[in-house]
Design a protein around this motif. Structure first.
Motif, PDB file in Angstrom:
ATOM      1  N   ASN A   1      -4.116  -4.425  -4.671  1.00 42.06           N
ATOM      2  CA  ASN A   1      -2.763  -3.895  -4.503  1.00 42.06           C
ATOM      3  C   ASN A   1      -1.737  -5.017  -4.411  1.00 42.06           C
ATOM      4  O   ASN A   1      -0.972  -5.105  -3.440  1.00 42.06           O
ATOM      5  CB  ASN A   1      -2.672  -2.962  -3.304  1.00 42.06           C
ATOM      6  CG  ASN A   1      -3.331  -3.548  -2.052  1.00 42.06           C
ATOM      7  OD1 ASN A   1      -4.269  -4.324  -2.129  1.00 42.06           O
ATOM      8  ND2 ASN A   1      -2.828  -3.153  -0.897  1.00 42.06           N
TER       9      ASN A   1
ATOM     10  N   TRP B   1      -0.656   2.269  -9.532  1.00 44.95           N
ATOM     11  CA  TRP B   1      -1.483   2.954  -8.539  1.00 44.95           C
ATOM     12  C   TRP B   1      -1.974   4.216  -9.223  1.00 44.95           C
ATOM     13  O   TRP B   1      -1.198   5.120  -9.497  1.00 44.95           O
ATOM     14  CB  TRP B   1      -0.660   3.266  -7.290  1.00 44.95           C
ATOM     15  CG  TRP B   1      -1.449   3.870  -6.171  1.00 44.95           C
ATOM     16  CD1 TRP B   1      -2.681   3.477  -5.714  1.00 44.95           C
ATOM     17  CD2 TRP B   1      -1.040   4.957  -5.334  1.00 44.95           C
ATOM     18  NE1 TRP B   1      -3.050   4.259  -4.644  1.00 44.95           N
ATOM     19  CE2 TRP B   1      -2.073   5.173  -4.384  1.00 44.95           C
ATOM     20  CE3 TRP B   1       0.095   5.774  -5.284  1.00 44.95           C
ATOM     21  CZ2 TRP B   1      -2.006   6.167  -3.411  1.00 44.95           C
ATOM     22  CZ3 TRP B   1       0.166   6.762  -4.305  1.00 44.95           C
ATOM     23  CH2 TRP B   1      -0.885   6.958  -3.379  1.00 44.95           C
TER      24      TRP B   1
ATOM     25  N   THR C   1      -5.205   1.559  -0.227  1.00 49.13           N
ATOM     26  CA  THR C   1      -5.271   0.251  -0.898  1.00 49.13           C
ATOM     27  C   THR C   1      -6.227   0.307  -2.078  1.00 49.13           C
ATOM     28  O   THR C   1      -6.585  -0.737  -2.644  1.00 49.13           O
ATOM     29  CB  THR C   1      -5.718  -0.842   0.078  1.00 49.13           C
ATOM     30  OG1 THR C   1      -7.016  -0.507   0.586  1.00 49.13           O
ATOM     31  CG2 THR C   1      -4.740  -0.984   1.238  1.00 49.13           C
TER      32      THR C   1
ATOM     33  N   PHE D   1      -5.565   0.548  -7.298  1.00 47.21           N
ATOM     34  CA  PHE D   1      -4.498  -0.326  -7.772  1.00 47.21           C
ATOM     35  C   PHE D   1      -5.007  -1.269  -8.860  1.00 47.21           C
ATOM     36  O   PHE D   1      -6.168  -1.684  -8.856  1.00 47.21           O
ATOM     37  CB  PHE D   1      -3.942  -1.175  -6.629  1.00 47.21           C
ATOM     38  CG  PHE D   1      -3.044  -0.444  -5.685  1.00 47.21           C
ATOM     39  CD1 PHE D   1      -3.571   0.278  -4.620  1.00 47.21           C
ATOM     40  CD2 PHE D   1      -1.665  -0.500  -5.828  1.00 47.21           C
ATOM     41  CE1 PHE D   1      -2.747   0.944  -3.736  1.00 47.21           C
ATOM     42  CE2 PHE D   1      -0.831   0.161  -4.944  1.00 47.21           C
ATOM     43  CZ  PHE D   1      -1.365   0.882  -3.894  1.00 47.21           C
TER      44      PHE D   1
ATOM     45  N   SER E   1       0.853  -1.186   0.000  1.00 47.58           N
ATOM     46  CA  SER E   1       0.000   0.000   0.000  1.00 47.58           C
ATOM     47  C   SER E   1       0.892   1.240   0.000  1.00 47.58           C
ATOM     48  O   SER E   1       2.007   1.218   0.534  1.00 47.58           O
ATOM     49  CB  SER E   1      -0.947   0.019   1.214  1.00 47.58           C
ATOM     50  OG  SER E   1      -0.232   0.250   2.400  1.00 47.58           O
TER      51      SER E   1
END
Lengths: 164, 169
Positions: free
Chosen positions: B75, B130, B52, B55, B47
């Protein structure tokens, strides 16, 4: 004293689109080179590629293994460029990380070995092993898009030296 | 390359390994991990800034007998050795995060192997994204099952780019 590693040699972040990025006059004072690329997709699909010392002869061979997120495969190439990644996504902002390692780049008694990891997270993941069938020391590296399009603004290229 | 911090898990294990207050003076981050978890699954998560969400990842995975590729919307970070692997074996991983302090979405490259004195051992290549333009100031690593075992370690490094030296055409 530990050996210094990842010594920064050159870097550029594109502020406009560009067809070719070149690192030239590369110092021979290191054992290996690493190029870290953050690729911002240009909307057309990119095929980043690499040549050494301006050579466009068919002297580059590559073997890749890849996963698309559902399909796995392997392929081999013999062509006039180092094959780098799988076709990347087309959405601007979905940054792709490409890490290329060039071993013994300044040696004059061996072909040059290259390992590349490509991470277009919206397309897949790929690892490539390549060889430049030339014993010349590498003094310049050109990066271009084999798709005939330009690298997009925001794409960055960083060159590092790894000491022996 | 500059070492920021090394975390070693002590007796009793740990639910996670965290790096906080990451200096924003570098260009890229490199994380090297040696890990084993007490659970029954070898997958581990990452993370950024305690987030979290946002992703996505693609994985290429080999087990010694099969190969597969998968798509994730979690993630997904790396793989460790786990509870049923040979005692004393730890998996290894390297995660590279370029432009961590910049204002673009954050991509990461993860290569993991697990160790096991048996036919089944694993290698995983992960391409992660991300979708968040925030600079990364903290990172947390945690197994999806169980805790990190004692002696698991993770080291965080910053890599600083040069300037100039390239031409465009």
């Amino acid at each position: 004293m530990p050996t210094t590693t990842y010594t920064p040699l050159a870097n550029i972040t594109l502020t406009g689109s560009s067809s070719t990025v070149t690192f030239s006059s590369i110092t021979a004072g290191y054992r290996d080179l690493i190029i870290a690329i953050s690729l911002n997709p240009n909307g057309n699909g990119n095929y980043p590629s690499m040549r050494f010392n301006g050579s466009s002869s068919t002297s580059y061979s590559s073997v890749s293994m890849y996963g698309t997120g559902s399909v796995t495969g392997s392929a081999s190439y013999t062509q006039n460029r180092i094959y780098m990644p799988l076709e990347v996504g087309t959405t601007s902002g979905n940054i792709t990380t490409i890490i290329t390692q060039i071993m013994d780049f300044s040696a004059s008694d061996k072909h040059k070995s290259v390992l590349t990891r490509s991470n277009p997270s919206t397309n897949g993941v790929e690892a490539v092993a390549s060889r430049w069938a030339n014993t010349s020391a590498i003094t310049s590296i050109s990066l271009f898009d084999a798709n005939g399009t330009n690298f997009a603004s925001g794409t960055s290229f960083a060159l590092y030296g790894i000491a022996a | 390359m500059t070492l920021v911090s090394t975390v070693t898990v002590g007796a009793g294990g740990a639910t996670s390994i965290a790096f906080t207050g990451i200096p924003q003076t570098g260009t890229d981050l490199l994380i090297r991990i040696s890990s084993r978890n007490s659970g029954g699954v070898n997958a581990a998560l990452i993370s950024f800034n305690s987030s979290t969400t946002g992703f996505s990842a693609r994985r290429l995975f080999g087990s010694g007998s099969t190969v597969s590729s998968n798509t994730y919307t979690d993630n997904r970070g790396f793989y460790t050795s786990f509870s049923t692997d040979t005692a004393g074996t730890f998996g290894n991983c390297e995660i590279y995060i370029p432009n961590y302090s910049g204002s673009t979405n954050k991509s990461y490259s993860s290569d993991s192997v697990s160790e096991n004195n048996a036919a089944a051992a694993y290698q995983a290549l992960i391409a992660g994204l991300w979708s968040n333009t925030a600079a990364i100031t903290s990172i947390s690593l945690y197994p999806t099952s169980g805790n990190f075992d004692q002696y698991s370690t993770a080291s965080l490094y910053t890599i600083t780019k040069g300037s100039g030296g390239a031409t465009v055409s």
